[in-house]
Design an enzyme around this catalytic site. Structure first.
Site, short mmCIF file in Angstrom:
data_model
loop_
_atom_site.label_atom_id
_atom_site.label_comp_id
_atom_site.label_asym_id
_atom_site.label_seq_id
_atom_site.Cartn_x
_atom_site.Cartn_y
_atom_site.Cartn_z
N ASN A 43 0.83 -1.21 0.00
CA ASN A 43 0.00 0.00 0.00
C ASN A 43 0.87 1.26 0.00
O ASN A 43 0.39 2.34 0.34
CB ASN A 43 -0.91 0.01 1.24
CG ASN A 43 -1.84 -1.18 1.25
OD1 ASN A 43 -2.39 -1.55 0.22
ND2 ASN A 43 -2.01 -1.79 2.41
N HIS A 131 -14.67 -2.59 4.79
CA HIS A 131 -13.56 -3.39 5.32
C HIS A 131 -13.94 -4.15 6.59
O HIS A 131 -14.78 -3.71 7.37
CB HIS A 131 -12.40 -2.42 5.62
CG HIS A 131 -11.12 -3.10 5.96
ND1 HIS A 131 -10.63 -3.17 7.24
CD2 HIS A 131 -10.23 -3.74 5.18
CE1 HIS A 131 -9.48 -3.81 7.23
NE2 HIS A 131 -9.21 -4.16 5.99
N GLU A 175 -16.47 3.26 2.59
CA GLU A 175 -15.09 3.63 2.26
C GLU A 175 -15.17 4.62 1.11
O GLU A 175 -16.20 4.66 0.42
CB GLU A 175 -14.30 2.38 1.81
CG GLU A 175 -13.94 1.48 2.95
CD GLU A 175 -13.39 0.13 2.52
OE1 GLU A 175 -12.59 0.06 1.58
OE2 GLU A 175 -13.78 -0.88 3.15
N SER A 179 -11.23 -1.04 -0.73
CA SER A 179 -9.90 -1.64 -0.62
C SER A 179 -9.67 -2.80 -1.58
O SER A 179 -8.55 -3.01 -2.02
CB SER A 179 -9.65 -2.10 0.81
OG SER A 179 -10.58 -3.09 1.19
N ASP A 205 -14.33 6.11 5.42
CA ASP A 205 -12.98 5.60 5.61
C ASP A 205 -12.18 5.88 4.33
O ASP A 205 -12.43 5.29 3.28
CB ASP A 205 -13.05 4.09 5.90
CG ASP A 205 -11.67 3.46 6.11
OD1 ASP A 205 -10.67 4.09 5.76
OD2 ASP A 205 -11.62 2.32 6.60
N HIS A 208 -7.63 4.26 1.60
CA HIS A 208 -6.93 4.08 0.32
C HIS A 208 -6.93 5.33 -0.55
O HIS A 208 -6.57 5.27 -1.72
CB HIS A 208 -7.52 2.88 -0.43
CG HIS A 208 -7.32 1.62 0.34
ND1 HIS A 208 -6.15 0.89 0.27
CD2 HIS A 208 -8.11 0.99 1.25
CE1 HIS A 208 -6.23 -0.14 1.09
NE2 HIS A 208 -7.41 -0.11 1.70
N LYS A 239 -0.45 3.50 4.88
CA LYS A 239 -0.52 3.23 3.43
C LYS A 239 0.24 4.33 2.69
O LYS A 239 1.46 4.36 2.80
CB LYS A 239 -2.00 3.10 3.04
CG LYS A 239 -2.63 1.90 3.78
CD LYS A 239 -4.05 1.66 3.41
CE LYS A 239 -4.55 0.33 3.93
NZ LYS A 239 -4.67 0.20 5.39
#
Ligand code: PMP
Length: 397
Positions: A43, A131, A175, A179, A205, A208, A239
């Site tokens: 990541n 996630h 998210e 992910s 979230d 990423h 990440k």
């Protein structure tokens, strides 16, 4: 412990047994079992963890008072080193928010925030593909929770209408970049929905997307111009930020509640100040890293176009590129094939993704050279028959 043996055998039989590989990272390469492969499963999206000069610069300027290797206690006891205050003030300032709070990991953040804030009269509506840490957070809390179909706003709104009246508050959880699928949540539309239903609390979230999206690298919410509409904006630091830990950007009252009620915040030793100091160093520089973000965006477009030309299309437009295969065994074989050619891609299997949707997960990173990207797309093109018809290809070969 015989019962464990049969469980492990069952995992092996379905191709879902996992082991810990001995592997060493060397810049953007991974050394494993005598092979040196391009690391396309990390990541480290901006290549900052592989940037030794950057880390050397940090070590040169960090004060010895801030480079302690341990916090030696929880933040609420003696572990609240000033570096955490500085890190949180910097994050709040960058986002133009009232407050921020940091945690030891994204897993801690997501398992702790919902149980601390959502009570038994509340409802959580979460995207089907959020996630595992968010799912565990919902399981640990008292609120009733339902998952809506992935990115399906009409399903979400139907649930809001059906269930909304019976609950005091409704947390919508998503998210920003997913992910495992690399596709994106419709943040503007979610904010629009929140405006129409007064008791919604929006939790996003950005694990990423933090560091990668928006002109300052703050994430998809910055890119969409909606940061101030998100009540709980979570980012992780392990990440793109090349460090460890996580944060939430929120109202001051939320921060105060978390400090008082969030178990993974209260009952754990804080990260070493040295790690927080490195996070702070990176975060202060993130807004300037536009060239790296641009490079990753260009590379991302190129790879998606190349895959599409081979008939492989997915919902992702991001640096996380799922390469769909289907069965776990086929996915493992394909991963081994591309690894033999020097590209470290990993199979993603159940329980991380639903049964029958195993895939390779390609994580693009800004420090790849043009030549490496070209070679990668050639390799994937050569594997296309396997990707599109894995079973047939396997019996044919
Ligand atoms: N949220 C998402 C979306 C993630 O993908 C991950 C980890 N991959 C986490 C949270 C957990 O973050 P951390 O690794 O910092 O625990």
């Amino acid at each position: 412990m015989d019962f464990l043996q049969s469980q492990l055998e069952a995992l092996k039989a379905t191709g879902n047994y996992r082991t810990l590989a001995h592997a060493e990272q060397e810049g953007r390469y991974l050394l494993k079992e005598g092979r040196r492969m391009l690391n396309l499963s990390s990541n480290d999206y901006l290549g900052l963890a592989a940037d030794h000069a950057l880390y050397a610069d940090f070590l040169r300027q960090v004060s010895p008072r801030w480079s302690l290797p341990s916090s030696s206690s929880s933040r609420l006891l003696t572990g609240n080193h000033p570096v955490f205050d500085e890190l949180e003030a910097t994050l709040a300032r960058l986002y133009g928010a009232e407050a921020a709070l940091t945690f030891n990991s994204g897993y801690d953040a997501n398992t702790g925030i919902l149980p601390a804030l959502a009570g038994k009269d509340d409802l959580i509506l979460a995207d089907k593909l959020v996630h595992a840490s968010l799912i565990d957070g919902m399981r640990l809390g008292q609120a009733h929770w339902i998952r809506y179909r992935h990115n399906d706003l009409s399903h979400l709104e139907r649930l809001l209408k059906q269930e909304g009246e019976a609950h005091q508050r409704i947390f919508i959880v998503t998210e920003s970049i997913f992910s495992m699928d690399g596709d994106e949540a419709p943040l503007r539309e979610l904010v629009e929905l929140k405006r129409r239903y007064p008791h919604i609390i929006l939790y996003v979230d950005e694990a990423h997307a933090f560091g990668l999206r928006g002109s300052k690298g703050l994430g998809c919410a910055e890119e969409a111009g909606v940061t101030s509409d998100i009540d709980l904006l979570v980012g992780t630091l392990g990440k793109a930020a090349a460090s460890a830990g996580a944060f939430v950007v929120c109202r001051q009252s939320v921060r105060d509640s978390l400090v008082n009620r969030m178990r993974p915040f209260i009952f754990t030793t804080a990260l070493p100040p040295l790690v927080a100091a490195w996070s702070l160093y990176v975060i202060r520089r993130l807004p300037e890293m536009k060239d790296k973000r641009r490079r990753l965006a260009c590379m991302t477009r190129y790879v998606h176009e190349a895959l599409q030309a081979q008939g492989i299309s997915t919902a992702s437009h991001s640096h996380i590129v799922p390469i769909p295969v289907g069965r776990s065994g086929d996915t493992i074989r394909l991963a081994e094939q591309v690894q033999r050619r020097g590209f470290y891609l990993l199979p993603v299997r159940p329980p991380t993704v639903p049964e029958g949707t195993s895939r390779l997960r390609l994580s693009l990173r800004a420090d790849l050279t043009d030549e490496e990207v070209k070679n990668l797309t050639h390799e994937l093109a050569a594997s296309t028959p396997f990707i599109l018809h894995p079973k047939q290809h396997h019996t044919d070969s």
